[in-house]
Design an enzyme around this catalytic site. Sequence first.
Site, PDB file in Angstrom:
ATOM      1  N   LYS A 111       0.836  -1.212   0.000  1.00 15.43           N
ATOM      2  CA  LYS A 111       0.000   0.000   0.000  1.00 15.43           C
ATOM      3  C   LYS A 111       0.872   1.264   0.000  1.00 15.43           C
ATOM      4  O   LYS A 111       0.542   2.251  -0.659  1.00 15.43           O
ATOM      5  CB  LYS A 111      -0.933   0.010   1.216  1.00 15.43           C
ATOM      6  CG  LYS A 111      -2.072  -0.975   1.116  1.00 15.43           C
ATOM      7  CD  LYS A 111      -3.134  -0.471   0.158  1.00 15.43           C
ATOM      8  CE  LYS A 111      -4.383  -1.209   0.138  1.00 15.43           C
ATOM      9  NZ  LYS A 111      -4.808  -2.332  -0.404  1.00 15.43           N
ATOM     10  N   LYS A 194      -5.220 -13.928 -13.562  1.00 15.50           N
ATOM     11  CA  LYS A 194      -6.583 -14.231 -13.123  1.00 15.50           C
ATOM     12  C   LYS A 194      -7.538 -13.080 -13.372  1.00 15.50           C
ATOM     13  O   LYS A 194      -7.129 -11.937 -13.547  1.00 15.50           O
ATOM     14  CB  LYS A 194      -6.580 -14.621 -11.648  1.00 15.50           C
ATOM     15  CG  LYS A 194      -6.243 -13.508 -10.698  1.00 15.50           C
ATOM     16  CD  LYS A 194      -6.538 -13.940  -9.276  1.00 15.50           C
ATOM     17  CE  LYS A 194      -6.643 -12.730  -8.369  1.00 15.50           C
ATOM     18  NZ  LYS A 194      -7.145 -13.022  -7.044  1.00 15.50           N
ATOM     19  N   LYS A 197     -10.848  -7.482 -10.250  1.00 21.36           N
ATOM     20  CA  LYS A 197     -11.498  -6.173 -10.365  1.00 21.36           C
ATOM     21  C   LYS A 197     -10.547  -5.136 -10.924  1.00 21.36           C
ATOM     22  O   LYS A 197     -10.870  -4.375 -11.818  1.00 21.36           O
ATOM     23  CB  LYS A 197     -11.970  -5.709  -8.991  1.00 21.36           C
ATOM     24  CG  LYS A 197     -13.264  -6.338  -8.582  1.00 21.36           C
ATOM     25  CD  LYS A 197     -13.634  -5.940  -7.170  1.00 21.36           C
ATOM     26  CE  LYS A 197     -14.643  -6.920  -6.619  1.00 21.36           C
ATOM     27  NZ  LYS A 197     -14.452  -7.211  -5.208  1.00 21.36           N
TER      28      LYS A 197
HETATM   29  P1  AMP Z   1     -11.326  -9.758  -4.552  1.00 15.06           P
HETATM   30  O1  AMP Z   1     -12.475  -9.354  -5.399  1.00 15.06           O
HETATM   31  O2  AMP Z   1     -10.046  -9.745  -5.303  1.00 15.06           O
HETATM   32  O3  AMP Z   1     -11.290  -9.056  -3.223  1.00 15.06           O
HETATM   33  O4  AMP Z   1     -11.537 -11.300  -4.233  1.00 15.06           O
HETATM   34  C1  AMP Z   1     -12.401 -11.820  -3.260  1.00 15.06           C
HETATM   35  C2  AMP Z   1     -12.262 -13.323  -3.258  1.00 15.06           C
HETATM   36  O5  AMP Z   1     -12.771 -13.852  -4.489  1.00 15.06           O
HETATM   37  C3  AMP Z   1     -10.818 -13.834  -3.205  1.00 15.06           C
HETATM   38  O6  AMP Z   1     -10.358 -14.004  -1.890  1.00 15.06           O
HETATM   39  C4  AMP Z   1     -10.887 -15.171  -3.918  1.00 15.06           C
HETATM   40  O7  AMP Z   1     -11.332 -16.178  -3.041  1.00 15.06           O
HETATM   41  C5  AMP Z   1     -11.973 -14.947  -4.943  1.00 15.06           C
HETATM   42  N1  AMP Z   1     -11.432 -14.621  -6.293  1.00 15.06           N
HETATM   43  C6  AMP Z   1     -11.143 -13.389  -6.787  1.00 15.06           C
HETATM   44  N2  AMP Z   1     -10.719 -13.459  -8.076  1.00 15.06           N
HETATM   45  C7  AMP Z   1     -10.738 -14.777  -8.400  1.00 15.06           C
HETATM   46  C8  AMP Z   1     -10.444 -15.512  -9.603  1.00 15.06           C
HETATM   47  N3  AMP Z   1     -10.053 -14.920 -10.719  1.00 15.06           N
HETATM   48  N4  AMP Z   1     -10.579 -16.850  -9.579  1.00 15.06           N
HETATM   49  C9  AMP Z   1     -10.994 -17.478  -8.450  1.00 15.06           C
HETATM   50  N5  AMP Z   1     -11.299 -16.857  -7.311  1.00 15.06           N
HETATM   51  C10 AMP Z   1     -11.183 -15.520  -7.275  1.00 15.06           C
END
Ligand code: AMP
Length: 329
Positions: A111, A194, A197
């Site tokens: 950060k 992957k 967002k």
């Molecule tokens: P985030 O939106 O990055 O805060 O992700 C929240 C949770 O969603 C993460 O801790 C993962 O468990 C899951 N996640 C996010 N992106 C992926 C992805 N591309 N593939 C699988 N799981 C994901």
Amino acid sequence: METVLSGIRPTGNLHLGNYFGAVKNFVKMQHKNKCFFFIADYHSLTTHPTPADLHEGVKNVLAEYLACGLDPDVATIYIQSDIPEIPELYLLLNMIAYKGELERTASFKEKIRKQPENVNAGLLTYPVLMAADILIHRSHKVPVGKDQEQHLEMARKIARRFNSMFKTDWFPEPKAYNFGEELIKIPGLDGSGKMGKSEGNGIYLIEEPKSIRKKIMRAVTDSGPTEKNQTMPDSIQNLFTIMNAVSEQETIDFFRDKYNNCEIRYGDLKKQLAEDVINFTEPIREKILEIKSDSAYLQRVVNQGAEQARESAKKTIDEVRRIIGFKPF
Ligand code: AMP
């Protein structure tokens, strides 16, 4: 029954990666454990959202999680800032969390690099707030992604430290929740890493069919296989990985065979994939819109969640206060 807790930051919309990597498992998990799901609105303040964005973000996540199948009559679903016992525990735990160890966490260092203009104290003590989130319900298990492992370790350390300082075993040491099957990683459509967002390569549950079609038709591919049974390059494997999540086995086998026989037409593959993704997302999208338009329902859900979560949190904080030595005369 084990107590399991999971927090969600109210930023952005849920994409297919969030669904298949996390939410789908949460829906199953809620029937096997005593589950708490909370919307981490205090955590999101580190980046200074506008009041309107903060509120909209909370409403979005809540509606999306409910639409995916988190059930307020099965699990406790609440908003972090509705539970005053959490900031109280955070304050108390801050006294036994040390500046040096907080400065050493990987997420804090990252950060500092990413937002050097806004290195606030909330950012430094983020892992302490996370420890308070977990320990307030004396949770046993927390489903965490790779990026959160160090924070969970910090929560364990703080729990141990509290117990040993006050010669008690009040806090269980929280462990990572294991879904018992390998976690699916949904790739982005840009041929790299992957779906995420911040990567801007996501397909969102709330997305309109037209936009989904456009994104999938634009996905990166190559010029096609030249030898039978050739290993797939990442960009093509990625399309199949998404297909594995949303399509019928028959469809997957059909296109795999086409690939293996060098007869594949990526346009056809993408068209089918787009329709299968839309078949999957459309009922969820409709549900999200329906829930979002029903403010009275959303309010009922958060009131019920707050009541249940506060009951559990109060038990913990009353005992913590007693252990620490806050007592009536
Ligand atoms: P985030 O939106 O990055 O805060 O992700 C929240 C949770 O969603 C993460 O801790 C993962 O468990 C899951 N996640 C996010 N992106 C992926 C992805 N591309 N593939 C699988 N799981 C994901």
